[in-house]
Write a protein that holds these residues in place. Structure first.
Motif, mmCIF file in Angstrom:
data_model
loop_
_atom_site.group_PDB
_atom_site.id
_atom_site.type_symbol
_atom_site.label_atom_id
_atom_site.label_comp_id
_atom_site.label_asym_id
_atom_site.label_seq_id
_atom_site.Cartn_x
_atom_site.Cartn_y
_atom_site.Cartn_z
ATOM 1 N N LEU A 197 -71.278 -37.720 35.995
ATOM 2 C CA LEU A 197 -71.699 -36.462 36.606
ATOM 3 C C LEU A 197 -72.837 -36.618 37.617
ATOM 4 C CD1 LEU A 197 -71.751 -34.171 33.423
ATOM 5 C CD2 LEU A 197 -69.876 -34.486 35.050
ATOM 6 N N ASN A 198 -73.294 -37.850 37.854
ATOM 7 C CA ASN A 198 -74.488 -38.076 38.690
ATOM 8 C C ASN A 198 -75.688 -37.419 38.013
ATOM 9 O OD1 ASN A 198 -76.219 -38.782 40.807
ATOM 10 N ND2 ASN A 198 -75.687 -36.982 42.019
ATOM 11 N N SER A 199 -76.070 -37.957 36.852
ATOM 12 C CA SER A 199 -77.011 -37.264 35.971
ATOM 13 C C SER A 199 -78.325 -37.996 35.740
ATOM 14 C CB SER A 199 -76.341 -37.018 34.614
ATOM 15 O OG SER A 199 -76.027 -38.255 33.999
ATOM 16 N N TYR A 200 -79.294 -37.198 35.283
ATOM 17 C CA TYR A 200 -80.626 -37.679 34.917
ATOM 18 C C TYR A 200 -80.966 -37.061 33.561
ATOM 19 C CZ TYR A 200 -81.100 -38.984 39.841
ATOM 20 O OH TYR A 200 -80.915 -39.549 41.079
ATOM 21 N N GLU A 201 -81.189 -37.895 32.563
ATOM 22 C CA GLU A 201 -81.555 -37.383 31.248
ATOM 23 C C GLU A 201 -83.068 -37.213 31.165
ATOM 24 O OE1 GLU A 201 -81.355 -38.425 26.463
ATOM 25 O OE2 GLU A 201 -80.750 -39.945 27.929
ATOM 26 N N VAL A 202 -83.513 -36.101 30.583
ATOM 27 C CA VAL A 202 -84.940 -35.825 30.433
ATOM 28 C C VAL A 202 -85.367 -36.137 29.005
ATOM 29 C CG1 VAL A 202 -86.751 -34.082 30.624
ATOM 30 C CG2 VAL A 202 -84.775 -33.992 32.159
ATOM 31 N N GLN A 203 -86.387 -36.964 28.848
ATOM 32 C CA GLN A 203 -86.935 -37.250 27.516
ATOM 33 C C GLN A 203 -87.473 -35.964 26.909
ATOM 34 O OE1 GLN A 203 -90.389 -39.769 27.577
ATOM 35 N NE2 GLN A 203 -90.643 -39.756 25.360
ATOM 36 N N HIS A 204 -87.067 -35.662 25.658
ATOM 37 C CA HIS A 204 -87.548 -34.418 25.039
ATOM 38 C C HIS A 204 -88.273 -34.648 23.723
ATOM 39 C CE1 HIS A 204 -83.609 -34.860 22.975
ATOM 40 N NE2 HIS A 204 -84.231 -34.281 21.974
ATOM 41 N N GLY A 205 -88.496 -35.901 23.366
ATOM 42 C CA GLY A 205 -89.208 -36.194 22.128
ATOM 43 C C GLY A 205 -89.729 -37.619 22.132
ATOM 44 N N VAL A 206 -90.405 -37.990 21.068
ATOM 45 C CA VAL A 206 -91.020 -39.305 20.971
ATOM 46 C C VAL A 206 -89.954 -40.402 20.921
ATOM 47 C CG1 VAL A 206 -92.498 -40.779 19.571
ATOM 48 C CG2 VAL A 206 -92.994 -38.349 19.764
ATOM 49 N N ILE A 207 -90.134 -41.423 21.730
ATOM 50 C CA ILE A 207 -89.274 -42.608 21.684
ATOM 51 C C ILE A 207 -90.045 -43.704 20.963
ATOM 52 C CG2 ILE A 207 -88.126 -44.395 23.048
ATOM 53 C CD1 ILE A 207 -87.649 -42.284 25.209
ATOM 54 N N HIS A 208 -89.464 -44.232 19.911
ATOM 55 C CA HIS A 208 -90.138 -45.232 19.096
ATOM 56 C C HIS A 208 -89.171 -46.374 18.770
ATOM 57 C CE1 HIS A 208 -88.024 -43.541 15.580
ATOM 58 N NE2 HIS A 208 -88.316 -42.362 16.123
ATOM 59 N N PRO A 209 -89.650 -47.463 18.175
ATOM 60 C CA PRO A 209 -88.809 -48.650 17.957
ATOM 61 C C PRO A 209 -87.595 -48.447 17.053
ATOM 62 C CG PRO A 209 -91.118 -49.252 17.846
ATOM 63 C CD PRO A 209 -91.077 -47.749 17.891
ATOM 64 N N GLU A 210 -87.479 -47.283 16.413
ATOM 65 C CA GLU A 210 -86.310 -47.035 15.574
ATOM 66 C C GLU A 210 -85.581 -45.759 15.989
ATOM 67 O OE1 GLU A 210 -87.041 -47.420 11.419
ATOM 68 O OE2 GLU A 210 -87.789 -49.465 11.593
ATOM 69 N N HIS A 211 -85.676 -45.429 17.256
ATOM 70 C CA HIS A 211 -84.998 -44.231 17.761
ATOM 71 C C HIS A 211 -83.534 -44.560 18.041
ATOM 72 C CE1 HIS A 211 -83.943 -40.667 19.946
ATOM 73 N NE2 HIS A 211 -85.167 -40.181 19.871
ATOM 74 N N PRO A 212 -82.592 -43.883 17.373
ATOM 75 C CA PRO A 212 -81.170 -44.221 17.506
ATOM 76 C C PRO A 212 -80.581 -43.945 18.885
ATOM 77 C CG PRO A 212 -81.425 -42.184 16.262
ATOM 78 C CD PRO A 212 -82.806 -42.762 16.427
ATOM 79 N N GLY A 213 -81.246 -43.091 19.671
ATOM 80 C CA GLY A 213 -80.687 -42.743 20.972
ATOM 81 C C GLY A 213 -81.069 -43.685 22.095
ATOM 82 N N TYR A 214 -82.068 -44.571 21.843
ATOM 83 C CA TYR A 214 -82.581 -45.387 22.947
ATOM 84 C C TYR A 214 -82.759 -46.870 22.626
ATOM 85 C CZ TYR A 214 -83.637 -40.720 24.679
ATOM 86 O OH TYR A 214 -83.522 -39.413 25.078
ATOM 87 N N ILE A 215 -82.846 -47.210 21.366
ATOM 88 C CA ILE A 215 -83.133 -48.590 20.988
ATOM 89 C C ILE A 215 -81.852 -49.329 20.599
ATOM 90 C CG2 ILE A 215 -84.453 -50.083 19.451
ATOM 91 C CD1 ILE A 215 -86.156 -48.387 21.413
ATOM 92 N N SER A 216 -81.682 -50.531 21.151
ATOM 93 C CA SER A 216 -80.523 -51.395 20.846
ATOM 94 C C SER A 216 -79.205 -50.683 21.120
ATOM 95 C CB SER A 216 -80.578 -51.862 19.387
ATOM 96 O OG SER A 216 -81.731 -52.633 19.147
ATOM 97 N N ILE A 217 -79.104 -50.126 22.316
ATOM 98 C CA ILE A 217 -77.871 -49.462 22.745
ATOM 99 C C ILE A 217 -77.287 -50.225 23.938
ATOM 100 C CG2 ILE A 217 -78.600 -47.190 21.919
ATOM 101 C CD1 ILE A 217 -79.361 -46.474 24.798
ATOM 102 N N PRO A 218 -76.027 -49.978 24.284
ATOM 103 C CA PRO A 218 -75.431 -50.626 25.458
ATOM 104 C C PRO A 218 -76.150 -50.213 26.743
ATOM 105 C CG PRO A 218 -73.741 -49.682 24.038
ATOM 106 C CD PRO A 218 -75.056 -49.169 23.542
ATOM 107 N N PRO A 219 -75.878 -50.898 27.864
ATOM 108 C CA PRO A 219 -76.501 -50.540 29.143
ATOM 109 C C PRO A 219 -76.290 -49.067 29.495
ATOM 110 C CG PRO A 219 -75.389 -52.646 29.336
ATOM 111 C CD PRO A 219 -75.030 -52.098 27.991
#
Length: 384
Positions: A197-219
């Motif tokens: 969609l030509n998109s930009y995701e906005v961070q809406h909460g704390v990102i930490h070393p065990e966050h399932p949405g951002y840590i150890s995910i594909p490119p």
């Protein structure tokens, strides 16, 4: 359902190639990570059926947008949370439009289009996809059972397939050239991996070393907009692969001029033990200097006067904040303010480890107690 640590989850994912479950190049597994992790509290959003008039209005304005969408440079899809809306307010390009996902608290007074009609299409997509891709669903469900995962995970596979189908639908009806800026509204979470969609995701909460949405995910194929530099450091340290942009919209929101002032604010979470503890405390003491800011997914009836409910508070408005594991803690630690932690002894939470996420590089103190009575007495003594 079986619960895993982040390290165990990542090892498990690699062993069974779970990220390879895809529909239209959308990795279905992203929906399954949070319910498997043992480090967080799952909070399901209650779907409130909008009134017919509200849905009709959303339909009319959505269709009007689709017919005229080429005149906009930026299309925002956001949850109705004050600090998130700051990124829309700060956008200087006047060729912009906002789709808003309503929350319990009505905090935005400007012009917007309700996302209710898009949410309806999303619901229909989930129903249709289960029929269209039933064989694929069965194959995935059977494989998950074979490798030892609970059947409770199947509902998340259904949701993921529906969102993948919905995203494909959006790619046909939304114009590709304008930017889509989103978080928690309309755009499915797997969009980050396909950027259709030509998109930009906005961070809406704390990102930490065990966050399932951002840590150890594909490119990640789209751009993630962060609200603080520290999160760029965390993501890079843990191997995040994707474009990052920093816009300190939360800082702008916190440091705005305000004439509100609250002695004590309890920040709730959708956790029964916490809700009941707050209820008992409020009806035992009936304090006049204690206010409640409800979590967006907290639907508990506290049976108190509306004047004691507040929303969108900032660290400069609250003298003594009380919370459990709320990401609100971060707001106060950014300004080195102390927090009172109401520890409800959740069985799967190591509270001290969790709080370390917020207290690194800050002078804030986390004052942990297992009783609201003790917290209140302590605060009262400090006020003397």
């Amino acid at each position: 359902m079986q619960k895993l640590s982040m390290n165990e989850l990542v090892t498990f994912e690699k062993k069974y190639s779970l990220w390879e479950y895809q529909l239209f190049n959308y990795p279905l597994w992203i929906h399954c990570r949070e319910p498997l992790l043992n480090t967080g509290i799952m909070a399901e959003r209650r779907i409130v059926r909008p009134r017919l008039s509200t849905m009709f209005k959303s339909f009319i304005f959505t269709i009007k947008f689709l017919l005229t969408q080429k005149k906009y440079d930026k299309v925002f899809f956001l949850m109705e949370r004050s600090e998130l809306l700051e990124i829309y307010k700060e956008e200087k390009n006047t060729k912009k439009i906002l789709f808003l996902n309503p929350e319990q608290e009505k905090v935005y007074k400007g012009n917007y289009i309700s996302s209710d009609f898009f949410s309806f299409l999303r619901l229909i997509s989930r129903k249709i996809s289960f029929v269209l891709f039933y064989k694929k669903y069965i194959n995935i469900a059977e494989h998950l059972e074979i490798i030892g995962l609970d059947k409770g995970l199947n509902k998340y596979i259904k949701i993921a397939m529906g969102d993948a189908f919905f995203l494909k639908l959006l790619s046909f009806i939304l114009w590709k050239k304008n930017e889509k800026i989103y978080t928690g509204a309309v755009i499915p979470m797997g969009e980050k991996f396909v950027n259709i969609l030509n998109s930009y995701e906005v961070q809406h909460g704390v990102i930490h070393p065990e966050h399932p949405g951002y840590i150890s995910i594909p490119p990640v194929m789209n751009t993630l907009i962060l609200y603080a530099k520290r999160y760029e450091t965390i993501l890079m340290k843990y191997g995040y692969k994707g474009n990052l942009s920093i816009q300190e919209y939360k800082k702008t929101f916190f440091e705005r001029n305000t004439d509100r002032s609250y002695t004590i604010v309890i920040y709730t979470q959708p956790l029964k033990s916490m809700q009941e503890g707050i209820y008992k405390f409020l009806h035992k003491y009936r304090p006049t200097n204690v206010f409640i800011q409800k979590h967006p997914k907290d639907y508990f009836d506290y049976k108190i006067d509306d004047k004691f409910f507040v929303s969108a508070t900032t660290p400069f408005e609250v003298e003594y904040p009380i919370m459990y594991l709320s990401s609100i803690i971060e707001n106060f630690t950014l300004y080195d303010k102390d927090c009172y932690i109401y520890d409800v002894k959740h069985s799967s939470i190591d509270i001290k480890t969790f709080l370390n996420i917020y207290t690194s590089d800050t002078e804030s103190q986390m004052i942990i107690m297992s009783s609201l009575d003790k917290i209140y007495t302590t605060i009262q003594s400090r006020m003397l």
